[in-house]
Scaffold this active site. Structure first.
Site, mmCIF file in Angstrom:
data_model
loop_
_atom_site.group_PDB
_atom_site.id
_atom_site.type_symbol
_atom_site.label_atom_id
_atom_site.label_comp_id
_atom_site.label_asym_id
_atom_site.label_seq_id
_atom_site.Cartn_x
_atom_site.Cartn_y
_atom_site.Cartn_z
ATOM 1 N N HIS A 12 -7.908 13.995 -26.664
ATOM 2 C CA HIS A 12 -7.937 15.211 -25.836
ATOM 3 C C HIS A 12 -6.511 15.634 -25.499
ATOM 4 O O HIS A 12 -6.184 16.818 -25.549
ATOM 5 C CB HIS A 12 -8.750 14.935 -24.565
ATOM 6 C CG HIS A 12 -8.796 16.099 -23.626
ATOM 7 N ND1 HIS A 12 -9.484 17.251 -23.905
ATOM 8 C CD2 HIS A 12 -8.214 16.282 -22.407
ATOM 9 C CE1 HIS A 12 -9.328 18.101 -22.897
ATOM 10 N NE2 HIS A 12 -8.570 17.538 -21.976
ATOM 11 N N ASP A 17 -11.129 12.829 -19.739
ATOM 12 C CA ASP A 17 -11.688 13.807 -20.675
ATOM 13 C C ASP A 17 -11.780 13.244 -22.091
ATOM 14 O O ASP A 17 -11.817 14.003 -23.062
ATOM 15 C CB ASP A 17 -10.831 15.080 -20.677
ATOM 16 C CG ASP A 17 -11.041 15.917 -19.426
ATOM 17 O OD1 ASP A 17 -11.765 15.472 -18.519
ATOM 18 O OD2 ASP A 17 -10.461 17.012 -19.342
ATOM 19 N N HIS A 45 -15.495 14.842 -15.643
ATOM 20 C CA HIS A 45 -16.198 16.076 -15.275
ATOM 21 C C HIS A 45 -17.697 15.817 -15.253
ATOM 22 O O HIS A 45 -18.211 15.013 -16.028
ATOM 23 C CB HIS A 45 -15.929 17.194 -16.290
ATOM 24 C CG HIS A 45 -14.512 17.657 -16.340
ATOM 25 N ND1 HIS A 45 -14.053 18.758 -15.645
ATOM 26 C CD2 HIS A 45 -13.438 17.188 -17.039
ATOM 27 C CE1 HIS A 45 -12.765 18.943 -15.907
ATOM 28 N NE2 HIS A 45 -12.375 17.995 -16.748
ATOM 29 N N HIS A 100 -3.147 17.138 -17.401
ATOM 30 C CA HIS A 100 -3.664 18.492 -17.269
ATOM 31 C C HIS A 100 -3.809 18.854 -15.789
ATOM 32 O O HIS A 100 -4.191 18.015 -14.961
ATOM 33 C CB HIS A 100 -5.016 18.632 -17.972
ATOM 34 C CG HIS A 100 -4.893 18.885 -19.442
ATOM 35 N ND1 HIS A 100 -5.979 18.898 -20.290
ATOM 36 C CD2 HIS A 100 -3.797 19.154 -20.224
ATOM 37 C CE1 HIS A 100 -5.568 19.157 -21.531
ATOM 38 N NE2 HIS A 100 -4.265 19.304 -21.510
ATOM 39 N N ASP A 128 -5.928 20.403 -14.041
ATOM 40 C CA ASP A 128 -7.200 20.212 -13.343
ATOM 41 C C ASP A 128 -7.465 18.757 -12.975
ATOM 42 O O ASP A 128 -8.427 18.466 -12.267
ATOM 43 C CB ASP A 128 -8.374 20.790 -14.148
ATOM 44 C CG ASP A 128 -8.608 20.072 -15.460
ATOM 45 O OD1 ASP A 128 -7.621 19.654 -16.092
ATOM 46 O OD2 ASP A 128 -9.777 19.945 -15.876
ATOM 47 N N HIS A 129 -6.606 17.853 -13.417
ATOM 48 C CA HIS A 129 -6.726 16.449 -13.022
ATOM 49 C C HIS A 129 -5.580 15.996 -12.119
ATOM 50 O O HIS A 129 -5.674 14.936 -11.509
ATOM 51 C CB HIS A 129 -6.792 15.554 -14.264
ATOM 52 C CG HIS A 129 -8.054 15.709 -15.033
ATOM 53 N ND1 HIS A 129 -9.098 14.809 -14.983
ATOM 54 C CD2 HIS A 129 -8.469 16.697 -15.865
ATOM 55 C CE1 HIS A 129 -10.093 15.237 -15.754
ATOM 56 N NE2 HIS A 129 -9.728 16.380 -16.302
ATOM 57 N N HIS A 169 -4.881 11.988 -17.342
ATOM 58 C CA HIS A 169 -3.937 12.747 -18.153
ATOM 59 C C HIS A 169 -3.316 13.801 -17.247
ATOM 60 O O HIS A 169 -3.748 13.972 -16.104
ATOM 61 C CB HIS A 169 -4.583 13.355 -19.402
ATOM 62 C CG HIS A 169 -5.753 14.241 -19.156
ATOM 63 N ND1 HIS A 169 -6.923 13.807 -18.561
ATOM 64 C CD2 HIS A 169 -5.966 15.557 -19.429
ATOM 65 C CE1 HIS A 169 -7.778 14.798 -18.482
ATOM 66 N NE2 HIS A 169 -7.225 15.876 -18.999
#
Length: 213
Positions: free
Chosen positions: A111, A128, A168, A58, A60-61, A56
């Site tokens: 998510h 996620d 994660h 986001h 942090d990815h 996705h």
């Protein structure tokens, strides 16, 4: 098939390298925070980056996308993007060949609307959407309903032995299987959607009672 799980930083984020050992072609998933370390593994093992995918968008990815493009010459793709080789879109049911392997796209909103899981042989990379012993964060409305359906209709219908590799390192172990999650994940043991949401609402208390980190 070679699978390498790399802890990259951030909130215990994982990146993945999935390679066809015959052709040496490789897929990189979520090269966040440490794209140089991911590419060093590629170089050391004489692999060639063929695809870069984000589960996705986001940050942090996806924050390693630009650096990975500079290192590998391959642009990262996410849900809705078109593969420049074939013009085929990243969407539910799409299949992308890579040497002797096939990369299957599962659209798993919840998510985020653009969340995907990536199935290669007997391994699914869940971003996620599903963690080991937990599920991805959502609210308590339509997004939770989407996540519930995505998990039960797309992930839990995979063969029991399918390996689960999350986005994660927030579970009790780095990876799992469909069978193990069905048997042990408290969210997957709930009898219906309402109970699933109730557990989300009370997750901190549930963790305290059951000694879950």
């Amino acid at each position: 098939m070679l699978v390498r799980q790399i802890l990259t930083g951030g909130d215990r984020n994982y990146a993945y390298v999935v390679a066809d050992e015959e052709s040496r072609l490789a897929l990189i998933i979520d090269p966040s925070y440490a794209p140089e370390r991911v590419f060093e593994f590629i170089t050391r093992n004489k692999l060639k980056v063929y695809y870069v995918l984000n589960t996705h968008r986001h940050h942090d990815h996806s924050n390693g996308n630009e650096t990975m493009l500079q290192l590998s010459g391959v642009e990262a793709l996410a849900f809705g993007d078109a593969d420049p080789r074939t013009d085929k879109r990243i969407e539910q049911g799409a299949v992308f060949p890579m040497g002797s392997l096939n990369i299957h796209i599962l659209h798993t909103p919840g998510h985020t609307e653009d969340s995907i899981c990536i199935l290669v042989n007997n391994a699914v990379f869940t971003g996620d959407t599903l963690f080991v012993g937990k599920v991805g964060g959502t609210g308590y409305g339509e997004d939770a309903r989407q996540e519930y359906d995505s998990i039960h209709e797309k992930l839990m219908t995979l063969p029991d032995e399918t390996r689960i590799f999350p986005g994660h390192n927030v579970g009790v172990q780095p990876s799992s299987t469909v069978a193990n999650e069905r048997e042990t994940n408290p969210f997957l043991q709930q009898p219906d959607f309402e109970s699933f949401v109730e557990l989300k609402r009370n997750w901190l208390e549930y963790k305290r009672k059951h000694g879950i980190a």
